[in-house]
Design a protein around this motif. Structure first.
Motif, short mmCIF file in Angstrom:
data_model
loop_
_atom_site.label_atom_id
_atom_site.label_comp_id
_atom_site.label_asym_id
_atom_site.label_seq_id
_atom_site.Cartn_x
_atom_site.Cartn_y
_atom_site.Cartn_z
N SER A 48 -3.66 -6.38 9.96
CA SER A 48 -3.02 -5.29 9.22
C SER A 48 -1.60 -5.01 9.68
O SER A 48 -1.21 -5.36 10.79
CB SER A 48 -3.82 -3.99 9.38
OG SER A 48 -5.16 -4.18 9.00
N ALA B 34 -1.43 -1.46 5.42
CA ALA B 34 -1.63 -2.54 4.45
C ALA B 34 -2.46 -3.61 5.15
O ALA B 34 -2.03 -4.16 6.17
CB ALA B 34 -0.30 -3.10 3.98
N CYS C 138 0.31 4.82 7.30
CA CYS C 138 0.03 4.02 6.12
C CYS C 138 -0.31 2.62 6.59
O CYS C 138 0.35 2.07 7.47
CB CYS C 138 1.25 4.01 5.20
SG CYS C 138 0.94 3.35 3.56
N GLN D 5 0.86 -1.19 0.00
CA GLN D 5 0.00 0.00 0.00
C GLN D 5 0.89 1.23 0.00
O GLN D 5 1.76 1.37 0.86
CB GLN D 5 -0.89 0.01 1.24
CG GLN D 5 -1.81 1.19 1.33
CD GLN D 5 -2.88 1.17 0.24
OE1 GLN D 5 -3.49 0.16 0.00
NE2 GLN D 5 -3.09 2.30 -0.40
N GLU D 6 0.69 2.11 -0.97
CA GLU D 6 1.44 3.36 -1.02
C GLU D 6 0.54 4.48 -0.51
O GLU D 6 -0.64 4.55 -0.86
CB GLU D 6 1.90 3.64 -2.45
CG GLU D 6 2.93 2.63 -2.91
CD GLU D 6 3.48 2.93 -4.28
OE1 GLU D 6 3.27 4.06 -4.79
OE2 GLU D 6 4.14 2.05 -4.84
N CYS D 7 1.10 5.35 0.32
CA CYS D 7 0.34 6.43 0.95
C CYS D 7 1.07 7.77 0.79
O CYS D 7 2.26 7.80 0.46
CB CYS D 7 0.15 6.14 2.44
SG CYS D 7 -0.63 4.55 2.79
N THR E 151 5.36 3.64 2.14
CA THR E 151 4.94 2.34 1.63
C THR E 151 4.86 1.36 2.79
O THR E 151 5.80 1.23 3.57
CB THR E 151 5.94 1.81 0.59
OG1 THR E 151 6.06 2.77 -0.46
CG2 THR E 151 5.48 0.49 0.00
#
Length: 76
Positions: free
Chosen positions: A54, A29, A27, A19-21, A68
């Protein structure tokens, strides 16, 4: 010493979710409903945390680059 555990299933499926934030902040995932995280990583020197579903990354710098979060997920 406890009882001997059952052998694991061969062919256990692992999946990496990235997951890119935006820069700074948090952030996350998140693994799917039928998965759980077994490990994960954060970009740069971000602080890492994990719960039952998560991987969380918290920014520790004032940099303007994005963050990331990577979760390595296994099937339940």
């Amino acid at each position: 010493m406890g009882p001997e555990g059952k052998p694991g299933l061969s062919g256990t499926i692992l999946r990496v979710f990235v997951q890119e934030c935006a820069a700074q902040g948090r952030c996350m995932a998140r693994c799917d409903e039928d998965e759980y995280p077994i490990n994960g990583t954060c970009s740069r020197g971000d602080r890492f945390d994990m719960d039952e579903s998560s991987v969380y990354c918290f920014s520790t710098s004032d940099g303007s680059r994005g963050m990331t979060a990577r979760a390595i997920c296994a099937k339940k």
